[in-house]
Design a protein around this motif. Structure first.
Motif, PDB file in Angstrom:
ATOM      1  N   VAL A  21       0.715  -1.330   0.101  1.00 48.47           N
ATOM      2  CA  VAL A  21      -0.104  -0.091   0.048  1.00 48.47           C
ATOM      3  C   VAL A  21       0.826   1.315  -0.100  1.00 48.47           C
ATOM      4  O   VAL A  21       0.635   2.164  -0.720  1.00 48.47           O
ATOM      5  CB  VAL A  21      -0.806  -0.035   1.127  1.00 48.47           C
ATOM      6  CG1 VAL A  21      -1.695   1.249   1.441  1.00 48.47           C
ATOM      7  CG2 VAL A  21      -1.797  -1.207   1.268  1.00 48.47           C
ATOM      8  N   VAL A  22       2.078   1.084   0.785  1.00 53.15           N
ATOM      9  CA  VAL A  22       2.959   2.124   0.579  1.00 53.15           C
ATOM     10  C   VAL A  22       4.317   1.432   0.234  1.00 53.15           C
ATOM     11  O   VAL A  22       4.666   0.068   0.718  1.00 53.15           O
ATOM     12  CB  VAL A  22       3.268   2.632   2.248  1.00 53.15           C
ATOM     13  CG1 VAL A  22       4.327   3.745   2.310  1.00 53.15           C
ATOM     14  CG2 VAL A  22       1.955   3.211   2.554  1.00 53.15           C
ATOM     15  N   GLU A  23       5.075   1.845  -0.508  1.00 54.80           N
ATOM     16  CA  GLU A  23       6.417   1.280  -1.222  1.00 54.80           C
ATOM     17  C   GLU A  23       7.435   1.679  -0.068  1.00 54.80           C
ATOM     18  O   GLU A  23       7.437   2.757   0.510  1.00 54.80           O
ATOM     19  CB  GLU A  23       6.766   1.945  -2.490  1.00 54.80           C
ATOM     20  CG  GLU A  23       5.647   1.512  -3.303  1.00 54.80           C
ATOM     21  CD  GLU A  23       5.716   0.133  -3.964  1.00 54.80           C
ATOM     22  OE1 GLU A  23       6.575  -0.741  -3.638  1.00 54.80           O
ATOM     23  OE2 GLU A  23       4.745  -0.402  -4.557  1.00 54.80           O
ATOM     24  N   PRO A  24       8.260   0.855   0.043  1.00 51.77           N
ATOM     25  CA  PRO A  24       9.258   0.868   0.991  1.00 51.77           C
ATOM     26  C   PRO A  24      10.208   2.045   0.768  1.00 51.77           C
ATOM     27  O   PRO A  24      10.579   2.162  -0.591  1.00 51.77           O
ATOM     28  CB  PRO A  24      10.242  -0.566   1.242  1.00 51.77           C
ATOM     29  CG  PRO A  24       9.320  -1.539   0.425  1.00 51.77           C
ATOM     30  CD  PRO A  24       8.411  -0.740  -0.409  1.00 51.77           C
ATOM     31  N   THR A  25      10.958   2.619   1.697  1.00 53.79           N
ATOM     32  CA  THR A  25      11.929   3.605   1.370  1.00 53.79           C
ATOM     33  C   THR A  25      13.255   2.918   1.265  1.00 53.79           C
ATOM     34  O   THR A  25      14.066   3.475   0.457  1.00 53.79           O
ATOM     35  CB  THR A  25      12.095   4.687   2.668  1.00 53.79           C
ATOM     36  OG1 THR A  25      10.803   5.280   2.767  1.00 53.79           O
ATOM     37  CG2 THR A  25      13.082   5.681   2.299  1.00 53.79           C
ATOM     38  N   GLY A  26      13.485   1.808   1.934  1.00 52.04           N
ATOM     39  CA  GLY A  26      14.643   1.033   1.649  1.00 52.04           C
ATOM     40  C   GLY A  26      14.254  -0.316   2.361  1.00 52.04           C
ATOM     41  O   GLY A  26      13.539  -0.559   2.884  1.00 52.04           O
ATOM     42  N   GLY A  27      15.543  -1.142   2.003  1.00 56.71           N
ATOM     43  CA  GLY A  27      15.234  -2.584   2.367  1.00 56.71           C
ATOM     44  C   GLY A  27      14.569  -3.544   1.590  1.00 56.71           C
ATOM     45  O   GLY A  27      14.070  -3.007   0.435  1.00 56.71           O
ATOM     46  N   LYS A  28      14.304  -4.659   1.982  1.00 56.43           N
ATOM     47  CA  LYS A  28      13.672  -5.693   1.179  1.00 56.43           C
ATOM     48  C   LYS A  28      12.467  -6.385   1.884  1.00 56.43           C
ATOM     49  O   LYS A  28      12.552  -6.858   3.296  1.00 56.43           O
ATOM     50  CB  LYS A  28      14.479  -6.854   0.512  1.00 56.43           C
ATOM     51  CG  LYS A  28      15.502  -6.004  -0.510  1.00 56.43           C
ATOM     52  CD  LYS A  28      16.308  -7.282  -1.154  1.00 56.43           C
ATOM     53  CE  LYS A  28      17.389  -6.450  -2.138  1.00 56.43           C
ATOM     54  NZ  LYS A  28      17.801  -7.486  -3.061  1.00 56.43           N
TER      55      LYS A  28
END
Length: 167
Positions: free
Chosen positions: A86-93
């Motif tokens: 719903v929200v894309e990650p800013t960083g990481g996996k």
């Protein structure tokens, strides 16, 4: 004026990620085991705002049951929203059964996951539409599913069977 403000706000919203990516399709039985791995996961809701998730790393084995607890604003809902992108990650996996979910199309991801909401109403519509909302399974497959959940007797005792309204 609030309506005008909302229209202006919605006209500049970033669109969601691609719905379907042909060259990055998950296997038909994915996720088969349910192993979830978060690696240094970071989230923020808007640019230039503080991170709401700050480098979370964890591993959940398939079949494991976990609880996520915390104070208001601690990121519990954001963590769930991350699994559905719903929200894309800013960083990481976020890796589920060996596949980085951020590389999948949203339909290929969201059609494979389910969530049980915190609502007192469990069903709206028919038993069939709740079990198979997009109509991709046969009656036989739905009955097998109900049998595995020990609900076959309950549903088969209803006059309209699979077409009974959930209550």
């Amino acid at each position: 004026m609030v309506s005008v403000e909302r229209i202006k706000q919605f006209s500049t919203i970033q669109p969601e990620a691609t719905w379907h990516i042909e060259d990055c399709l998950p296997p038909p039985n994915w996720p088969a085991h349910g192993h979830v791995e978060l690696k240094e996961l970071q989230f923020r809701y808007r640019p230039n705002t503080p991170l709401v998730l700050k480098g979370i790393t964890l591993s959940i084995n398939g079949g494991e049951k976990i609880g996520v607890v915390g104070r208001t604003g601690s990121g519990k809902s954001t963590l769930i929203q991350s699994l559905f992108r719903v929200v894309e990650p800013t960083g990481g996996k976020i890796i589920v059964d060996g596949i980085d979910i951020c590389k999948l199309g949203l339909h290929d991801l969201r059609s494979r996951f389910g969530i049980i909401p915190q609502e007192p109403v469990l069903f709206e519509g028919t038993v069939r539409s709740n079990i198979d909302p997009v109509g991709q399974f046969s009656d036989e497959e739905i009955w097998k599913c109900l049998e595995r959940c020990q609900l076959k007797d309950v549903v088969s005792s209803k006059p309209d069977k699979l077409d009974s309204l959930g209550k």
